[in-house]
Design a protein around this motif. Structure first.
Motif: not given
Length: 479
Positions: A255-261, A265-270
């Motif tokens: 989850a922490p890595g997904a937070i940054i993207i 980054g604006g990629i909500h699909e994460l």
């Protein structure tokens, strides 16, 4: 593997309604995304120079109205037409869009996204109807007059019929959503938005409804809340934070890595796989979305254009003068509410997390996204099994004169020799499809062609009709 095969076959033979809607959203996205830069440019122009902007300027602000009335709808129509029928479709889309623009009193974004592909479809059908029937030497005349006549008719129909129908539909939708705004029920849109996003239907909502309404409201008020109702990064951030602190095993580590993207980054699909893994967490997303909309509405805030991607940087860049407090608080409140609700759900969930659970959710998320893409690409032959020649492109400087005549003549020779299954078309050099097997050009254009297609087989000729090298090519194809 054995259990997956019938599912894949069924999905191909009978796509779900969700996949069909998703494919429509994907088509809208492909029409909008190439032009996002123009929308952002218009948003910056609006934020700076309108009377309520950062640096009001009547002279520079005079570009705001014409840009939203003509520039942006024409770009959408041109892109939509080109997606269906290449450059000829783009021209037809632009012609049809002018009928809509002149015949209506509102910015014709939705109309442009309809008339562009429709214009492309008309010329594509016409080209197929007359394919292989044009006498050599008459290609340019017929190609130009076909667009001229069909475009003229489409412009009349757009002006007289399609435009008024779309304007009436737009007014109905606008009135319905404005009623929600007036009654304070606008946050209820999150009941639709959040589940739709997880099912990859967010593009249908954003590009099909909220963006056109937002641009229209921005022209009048200098900002719009509609740009924020489905793109707020706060709910997703709150959900991922909850998984970071209260998730189990894999989800807690990733989850922490997904937070940054997601957030930057604006990629909500994460965050979609996390919701699919724990479906009850959609309640946290809905609660966060509703609270974010309510906060932004309370402060009367909005954005000047659609944030794409939905990054916090895009949000701040498109926030006009006087809306920063409302926008920032809208993101913060949405994050906090989503975090609290999701955390409670995760804490109450006593079921142990299986190591493969998140991986399966990611695969499920990818499968849902690709299902819509497969429908969009269903008409395209992507097989590379054939080792023979399948596409020959004749090219010249303009792509309309000598190359058209050469392609017509060569195509008829193939028919005469009973050589089937080879597509022969003409293009401007820079527009030659990348999947062409052979490119035929005049010897004076050889160097220019090699600059763009160094890895392709290029045949240079001196005459587009009756050149010995073309006869050699015919013999090669026969063999």
């Amino acid at each position: 593997m054995l259990t997956e095969t019938p599912v894949t076959q069924n999905s191909k033979s009978s796509p779900s309604i969700r996949a069909r809607i998703q494919a429509g959203g994907g088509f809208l996205t492909n029409m909008v995304l190439p032009n996002i830069g123009a929308f952002i440019a218009w948003g910056i122009l609006t934020a700076l120079f309108i009377p309520t902007g950062w640096i009001p300027n009547e002279t520079l602000g005079s570009m705001v109205g014409p840009s939203i009335t003509y520039l942006l709808p024409l770009l959408l129509a041109i892109t939509g037409g080109k997606m269906v029928a290449g450059q000829r479709g783009a021209v037809m889309g632009a012609i049809g869009a002018m009928g809509l623009i002149v015949g209506s009193d509102i910015p014709m974004f939705l109309g442009a996204m309809i008339i562009g592909p429709l214009g492309g479809l008309l010329i594509k059908k016409f080209d197929r109807l007359i394919e292989n029937k044009i006498p050599a030497g008459f290609e340019m005349v017929i190609n130009n007059f076909s667009i001229g006549i069909l475009g003229f008719l489409l412009m009349l129909v757009s002006f007289s019929f399609i435009g008024p129908v779309i304007e009436s539909a737009n007014q109905f939708v606008t009135s319905a959503i404005e009623a929600l705004v007036a009654t304070g029920f606008l946050p209820l849109l999150s009941l639709i938005n959040e589940p739709a996003k997880v099912l990859f239907l967010n593009n249908v909502i954003d590009q099909g409804i909220y963006y056109p309404l937002g641009m229209q409201q921005t022209l009048e008020a200098g900002k719009s809340i509609y740009f924020t109702v489905a793109s707020n990064p706060g709910p997703g951030l709150g959900l991922l934070l909850a998984f970071t602190f209260f998730g189990k095993k894999v989800s807690r580590r990733t989850a922490p890595g997904a937070i940054i993207i997601h957030f930057f980054g604006g990629i909500h699909e994460l965050y979609f796989p996390y919701v699919l893994m724990k479906p009850l967490t959609i309640l946290g997303m809905i609660a966060g979305g509703m609270s974010g909309i309510a906060t932004i509405q309370l402060f009367g805030a909005g954005l000047v254009a659609g944030p794409s991607p939905g990054s916090i940087f895009a949000y701040l860049a498109l926030t006009p003068n006087g809306s920063f407090t409302g926008i920032i608080l809208g993101v913060i409140v949405a994050t906090i509410v989503s975090f609290i609700v999701t955390s409670i759900i995760l804490k109450l969930d006593k079921k142990p997390e299986v190591e493969e659970e998140l991986t399966n959710s990611i695969e499920k998320s990818k499968a849902m996204k690709s299902e819509g893409k497969n429908i969009l690409n269903s008409s395209e032959d992507v097989s590379n099994q054939s080792s023979g020649v399948e596409k020959i492109s004749f090219a010249c400087d303009a792509g309309a004169g000598s190359s058209a005549m050469g392609a017509t003549t060569f195509r008829k020779k193939l028919q005469k020799e009973n050589i089937n299954g080879i597509e022969v078309k003409h293009y401007r050099i820079e527009d030659v499809p990348k999947d062409s097997d052979i490119i035929v050009v005049h010897k004076n254009l050889l160097d220019r062609t090699k600059m763009s297609f160094a890895d392709k087989k290029i045949i240079s000729i001196e005459n587009y009709i009756g050149d010995p090298k073309l006869e050699d090519l015919i013999n090669e194809l026969k063999g």
